[in-house]
Design a protein around this motif. Structure first.
Motif, short mmCIF file in Angstrom:
data_model
loop_
_atom_site.label_atom_id
_atom_site.label_comp_id
_atom_site.label_asym_id
_atom_site.label_seq_id
_atom_site.Cartn_x
_atom_site.Cartn_y
_atom_site.Cartn_z
N ARG A 236 57.00 63.65 -26.92
CA ARG A 236 57.64 63.77 -25.62
C ARG A 236 56.63 64.20 -24.56
O ARG A 236 56.62 63.71 -23.42
CB ARG A 236 58.80 64.76 -25.72
CG ARG A 236 59.62 64.87 -24.43
CD ARG A 236 60.87 65.71 -24.62
NE ARG A 236 60.56 67.06 -25.08
CZ ARG A 236 60.75 67.49 -26.32
NH1 ARG A 236 61.24 66.69 -27.24
NH2 ARG A 236 60.45 68.73 -26.64
N ALA A 237 55.73 65.12 -24.94
CA ALA A 237 54.75 65.64 -23.97
C ALA A 237 53.69 64.62 -23.62
O ALA A 237 53.28 64.51 -22.45
CB ALA A 237 54.11 66.90 -24.53
N GLU B 181 55.08 71.01 -27.17
CA GLU B 181 54.71 70.39 -25.89
C GLU B 181 53.31 70.79 -25.47
O GLU B 181 52.52 69.94 -25.04
CB GLU B 181 55.74 70.78 -24.82
CG GLU B 181 57.11 70.17 -25.04
CD GLU B 181 58.16 70.75 -24.11
OE1 GLU B 181 59.26 70.19 -24.07
OE2 GLU B 181 57.89 71.77 -23.44
N LYS C 160 53.48 62.04 -20.68
CA LYS C 160 52.99 62.39 -19.34
C LYS C 160 51.58 61.86 -19.09
O LYS C 160 51.12 61.84 -17.95
CB LYS C 160 53.01 63.91 -19.15
CG LYS C 160 54.41 64.52 -19.22
CD LYS C 160 54.38 66.01 -18.96
CE LYS C 160 55.78 66.62 -19.05
NZ LYS C 160 56.67 66.12 -17.98
N GLN D 198 60.59 74.43 -28.23
CA GLN D 198 59.93 73.17 -27.93
C GLN D 198 58.61 73.36 -27.20
O GLN D 198 57.72 72.49 -27.26
CB GLN D 198 60.84 72.29 -27.07
CG GLN D 198 61.04 72.83 -25.65
CD GLN D 198 62.10 72.09 -24.87
OE1 GLN D 198 63.21 71.92 -25.34
NE2 GLN D 198 61.75 71.66 -23.66
N MET D 199 58.43 74.48 -26.50
CA MET D 199 57.21 74.63 -25.69
C MET D 199 55.95 74.64 -26.56
O MET D 199 54.88 74.22 -26.11
CB MET D 199 57.27 75.88 -24.81
CG MET D 199 57.01 77.18 -25.50
SD MET D 199 57.01 78.61 -24.37
CE MET D 199 58.76 78.93 -24.24
N ASP E 92 58.15 66.84 -30.48
CA ASP E 92 57.87 67.53 -29.21
C ASP E 92 56.55 67.06 -28.60
O ASP E 92 56.44 66.93 -27.38
CB ASP E 92 57.84 69.04 -29.43
CG ASP E 92 59.23 69.62 -29.75
OD1 ASP E 92 60.23 68.96 -29.43
OD2 ASP E 92 59.28 70.72 -30.33
N MET E 93 55.55 66.81 -29.44
CA MET E 93 54.27 66.31 -28.92
C MET E 93 54.44 64.92 -28.32
O MET E 93 53.87 64.62 -27.25
CB MET E 93 53.22 66.28 -30.03
CG MET E 93 52.73 67.64 -30.45
SD MET E 93 51.10 67.58 -31.26
CE MET E 93 51.37 66.35 -32.51
N ARG F 91 55.26 77.84 -18.13
CA ARG F 91 56.20 76.89 -18.71
C ARG F 91 57.50 77.59 -19.10
O ARG F 91 58.60 77.09 -18.83
CB ARG F 91 55.57 76.22 -19.94
CG ARG F 91 56.51 75.29 -20.72
CD ARG F 91 56.98 74.13 -19.89
NE ARG F 91 57.73 73.17 -20.68
CZ ARG F 91 58.64 72.34 -20.18
NH1 ARG F 91 58.89 72.36 -18.86
NH2 ARG F 91 59.28 71.50 -20.95
N LEU G 87 50.09 68.38 -24.99
CA LEU G 87 49.35 68.28 -23.73
C LEU G 87 47.87 68.58 -23.93
O LEU G 87 47.01 67.98 -23.26
CB LEU G 87 49.96 69.23 -22.70
CG LEU G 87 51.36 68.84 -22.19
CD1 LEU G 87 51.92 69.93 -21.31
CD2 LEU G 87 51.34 67.50 -21.47
#
Length: 352
Positions: A97-98, A60, A101, A56-57, A94-95, A297, A64
């Motif tokens: 979710r990021a 993410e 923020k 997932q990183m 995944d994007m 991360r 970000l």
């Protein structure tokens, strides 16, 4: 022969050899037997694993980076959040979710997926819910555009040319007693240097797509990030097939193996600049992700009992894994800050 091989052979008998571009398009997108129209090729149970499927990183950090670009450009609202070739929708999920923020970004995003496969469109809707599916980047709306393309350009059809004593000749798919085979067509006018035996590859569709993306970003704002394996000049035979995570003869099983080629980033950068946008130099995926604090991360995830985080970091960033083979390039509007991790292309820089 596979059913698709029989179809291709029948066409060659009727009209003569076909280009690699035609062969790839038939193999990947034939409405009944095409690779992408008949299966989910991703992950351990498929034929290959992409970076978003590893961990997932990756998604993410991509999200970000786009979120910072969105904030740097004054938080335009609404905007299109787009992805061509989105696979299962893992990267987009995944994007999304990021980017939550970045206050207000997720609510301002209107998701557009460019996808040719009806089968994959169904998987994407199941995962992401209400999204807009488009057939081409030309259909993207005239508004700020933030786009990610991961392992998309490598699957676009290519043409190959081989240098002979008489000049450049296109490599074609024809027939032999054993089935499909490669041969050479007539000599063509190709303005490239080379020695006999050299091979060059061109992907006509890719620069046109980047130019269409660049025009929207230059006119309305936004940013695009392209991640793929490749280099800078298009020399060499990189046409390849992957089946069950193993390489095989690209002509052996039409429709049953993934077909790709390395991406030449030089014409992509030129297309973005031609469209009025700023293009970055391509940089190694590992360097880019580490510049976005991928190491920190992964350490945080590992401390939170994610047993896969450190191995995934190595696979995504190490020179012996995906770190050097894969490159990343970004485009953004003139006058805007660079997308995080990128610098504007210097036309005479060394891109080796």
């Amino acid at each position: 022969m596979t059913p698709l091989a029989e179809i291709i052979a029948t066409r060659i008998r009727a009209t003569g050899p076909i280009s690699l571009a035609d062969y790839m398009e038939i193999c990947l997108l034939h409405p009944r037997y095409g690779y992408y129209t008949t299966r989910d090729p991703f992950g351990v149970q498929g034929d290959f694993t992409t970076a978003p499927e590893i961990h997932q990183m990756f998604g993410e950090l991509c999200g970000l980076a786009l979120a910072q670009a969105w904030m740097d450009q004054g938080r335009p609202t609404p905007f299109t959040l787009a992805e061509p070739g989105p696979g299962r929708g893992t990267l987009m999920a995944d994007m999304l979710r990021a980017i939550r923020k970045a206050p207000g970004m997720a609510d301002a995003a209107q998701i557009a997926l460019i996808e040719a496969s009806p089968h994959l469109r169904r998987i994407q809707r199941d995962r992401l819910g209400a999204v807009t599916h488009l057939d081409s980047v030309e259909e993207l709306p005239a508004k700020p555009l933030f786009l990610i393309a991961n392992e998309f350009f490598d699957a676009l059809p290519i043409r190959q040319y081989q240098r002979t004593e008489a000049g450049w000749a296109e490599r074609m798919v024809g027939l032999s007693d054993d089935g499909l085979c490669l041969g050479l067509g007539p000599v063509v006018d190709l303005p490239r240097e080379g020695q006999p035996g050299d091979v060059v590859e061109e992907c006509p569709a890719a620069p046109a797509m980047v130019e269409a993306i660049g025009r929207r970003i230059a006119a309305h704002g936004g940013a695009a990030i392209f991640v793929d394996y490749g280099g800078w000049n298009g020399y060499g035979d990189t046409f390849q097939a992957l089946r069950n995570h193993q390489p095989e003869d690209p002509l052996a099983r039409p429709g049953e193996a993934d077909l790709t080629a390395h991406v030449d980033f030089a014409p992509l950068a030129a297309a973005a600049i031609r469209a009025g946008a700023v293009a970055s130099r391509p940089i190694r995926q590992g360097d880019w992700l580490l510049s976005l604090s991928a190491g920190q991360r992964a350490e945080r995830l590992a401390a939170a009992k994610d047993a896969t985080a450190m191995a995934a970091l190595r696979r995504l960033t190490h020179p012996d894994e995906m770190g050097h083979l894969f490159k990343a390039m970004a485009i953004w509007p003139k006058g805007a800050p660079p997308v995080p991790g990128f610098d504007a292309l210097r036309l005479h820089a060394d891109h080796a």
